[in-house]
Motif scaffolding. Sequence first.
Motif, short mmCIF file in Angstrom:
data_model
loop_
_atom_site.label_atom_id
_atom_site.label_comp_id
_atom_site.label_asym_id
_atom_site.label_seq_id
_atom_site.Cartn_x
_atom_site.Cartn_y
_atom_site.Cartn_z
N HIS A 4 0.92 -18.22 -18.10
CA HIS A 4 0.53 -17.30 -19.16
C HIS A 4 -0.58 -17.90 -20.01
CE1 HIS A 4 4.53 -14.83 -19.16
NE2 HIS A 4 4.06 -15.05 -17.95
N ILE A 5 -0.48 -19.19 -20.34
CA ILE A 5 -1.48 -19.85 -21.18
C ILE A 5 -2.84 -19.87 -20.48
CG2 ILE A 5 -2.15 -22.06 -22.21
CD1 ILE A 5 0.88 -22.54 -22.71
N ILE A 6 -2.85 -20.14 -19.19
CA ILE A 6 -4.11 -20.14 -18.42
C ILE A 6 -4.79 -18.78 -18.49
CG2 ILE A 6 -5.11 -20.30 -16.10
CD1 ILE A 6 -2.96 -22.42 -15.47
N VAL A 7 -4.00 -17.71 -18.29
CA VAL A 7 -4.53 -16.35 -18.34
C VAL A 7 -5.08 -16.04 -19.73
CG1 VAL A 7 -3.90 -13.90 -18.25
CG2 VAL A 7 -3.09 -15.46 -16.48
N MET A 60 -1.22 -18.58 -29.02
CA MET A 60 -1.20 -20.04 -28.96
C MET A 60 -0.04 -20.61 -29.79
SD MET A 60 -3.47 -21.25 -26.86
CE MET A 60 -2.93 -19.91 -25.82
N LEU A 61 0.19 -20.02 -30.96
CA LEU A 61 1.29 -20.48 -31.81
C LEU A 61 2.64 -20.21 -31.15
CD1 LEU A 61 0.13 -19.40 -35.40
CD2 LEU A 61 0.38 -21.73 -34.54
N SER A 62 2.77 -19.02 -30.55
CA SER A 62 4.05 -18.67 -29.92
C SER A 62 4.34 -19.60 -28.74
CB SER A 62 4.03 -17.21 -29.46
OG SER A 62 3.08 -17.02 -28.44
N TYR A 63 3.32 -19.90 -27.94
CA TYR A 63 3.54 -20.79 -26.80
C TYR A 63 3.76 -22.24 -27.25
CZ TYR A 63 2.59 -17.14 -23.41
OH TYR A 63 2.68 -15.99 -22.65
N ALA A 64 3.17 -22.62 -28.38
CA ALA A 64 3.44 -23.95 -28.93
C ALA A 64 4.90 -24.07 -29.35
CB ALA A 64 2.51 -24.21 -30.12
N ASP A 101 8.19 -11.80 -25.02
CA ASP A 101 9.28 -11.82 -24.05
C ASP A 101 9.68 -13.26 -23.71
OD1 ASP A 101 10.93 -10.63 -21.77
OD2 ASP A 101 9.55 -11.93 -20.68
N ARG A 102 8.71 -14.13 -23.48
CA ARG A 102 9.01 -15.53 -23.15
C ARG A 102 9.64 -16.25 -24.35
NH1 ARG A 102 10.75 -16.18 -19.05
NH2 ARG A 102 11.08 -13.96 -19.42
N TYR A 103 9.19 -15.91 -25.55
CA TYR A 103 9.76 -16.53 -26.75
C TYR A 103 11.24 -16.19 -26.88
CZ TYR A 103 10.96 -17.22 -31.65
OH TYR A 103 11.59 -17.60 -32.81
N VAL A 104 11.57 -14.90 -26.72
CA VAL A 104 12.96 -14.47 -26.85
C VAL A 104 13.81 -15.07 -25.72
CG1 VAL A 104 14.52 -12.49 -26.89
CG2 VAL A 104 12.29 -12.33 -28.01
N ARG A 147 13.81 -26.39 -17.93
CA ARG A 147 12.54 -26.77 -18.53
C ARG A 147 11.39 -26.61 -17.54
NH1 ARG A 147 13.25 -32.10 -19.36
NH2 ARG A 147 14.73 -31.65 -21.04
N LYS A 148 11.63 -27.01 -16.28
CA LYS A 148 10.59 -26.92 -15.25
C LYS A 148 10.22 -25.47 -14.97
CE LYS A 148 9.62 -28.25 -10.45
NZ LYS A 148 10.18 -28.87 -9.22
N LYS A 149 11.23 -24.59 -14.85
CA LYS A 149 10.97 -23.18 -14.56
C LYS A 149 10.23 -22.50 -15.72
CE LYS A 149 13.30 -18.88 -13.23
NZ LYS A 149 14.60 -18.23 -12.98
N ALA A 150 10.70 -22.75 -16.96
CA ALA A 150 10.07 -22.14 -18.13
C ALA A 150 8.66 -22.66 -18.33
CB ALA A 150 10.91 -22.42 -19.38
N LEU A 151 8.47 -23.96 -18.08
CA LEU A 151 7.15 -24.57 -18.23
C LEU A 151 6.15 -23.98 -17.25
CD1 LEU A 151 5.75 -26.79 -19.90
CD2 LEU A 151 6.27 -28.39 -18.06
N SER A 152 6.59 -23.76 -16.01
CA SER A 152 5.72 -23.18 -14.99
C SER A 152 5.27 -21.78 -15.39
CB SER A 152 6.46 -23.12 -13.65
OG SER A 152 5.66 -22.51 -12.67
#
Length: 310
Positions: free
Chosen positions: A241-244, A213-217, A119-122, A231-236
């Motif tokens: 998600h990465i922490i979880v 990990m690849l998708s978030y990279a 979902d975040r990728y799209v 960028r700030k909103k998406a990064l947050s």
Amino acid sequence: MQMKNNVTEFILLGLTQDPVRKKMVFVIFLIFYLGTLVGNLLIITTIKTSRALGSPMYFFLFHLSLSDTCFSTCIAPRMIVDALLKEVTISFNECIVQIFSFHFFGCLEIFILVLMAVDRYVAICKPLRYTNIMSHQVCGVLVAVAWVGSCVHSSAQILLTLSLPFCGPNVIDHYLCDLQPLLKLACTDTYVTNLLLVSNSGAICTVSFVMLMLSYAIILHSLRNHSAEGRKKALSTCISHIIVVILFFVPCMFIYTRPATTFPMDKMITVFYTIGTPLLNPLIYTLRNAEVKNAMRMLWSKNLISDDKR
């Protein structure tokens, strides 16, 4: 010739046998479990009642909180009650049910985390096509596939468990029933069963973690082309998600991607992803998400106003 299964119940040693520490386990994990229920049910209620949280991301977050609640519930209540007992036993049938539910909701959480990454990728990499690709129908089908896939995975775990003969030792040095500790009690060579366990649970954990990990990279790399605010909103969101993902997958891979050996730290590592992660997920998603926090404030305000009118 198949060996007869003579074991009808198992003895669980729990986290500790010390009476004082068992009381500490009862208090600490009762607080943790109640915190898990309150946090996840609050997210579920907020998403269900708030019109502002109607996007696919929150649809998946709803199912993540639901799976977290069920995942913790199939382990924590029994663990808490067992801490008050002198000797803890679990019947063979109860053990089977716990293995099924534990792996079902654990696998469901993995699949939901993968869907959240998709979902975040799209949303970030293909924003103009986002509403068409991640429609309500598509999201519903994806979640349904996740539930079916989880059922298939946990059914495979049950078949592996039922294939093991238990004809003597019945003491499990753990606080739950799972295939890893049961392999030590089986009165047969468990090499093939362990390979199947690694290829099932281990592969799901490892492949999903690498994909995530690849998708978030890719997502983080694509943020260079966005505005500072976007960028700030998406990064947050992505950092949450990465922490979880790291908190859940690293302990899982440690347990399920190695040979049939046990370490003294196994129980505490299992505690981390069965009790700790479901407790931390609501905190991570609410503290780092302004939309969820605002929706919760509105829900709280509505409840206060309705109470005042009474």
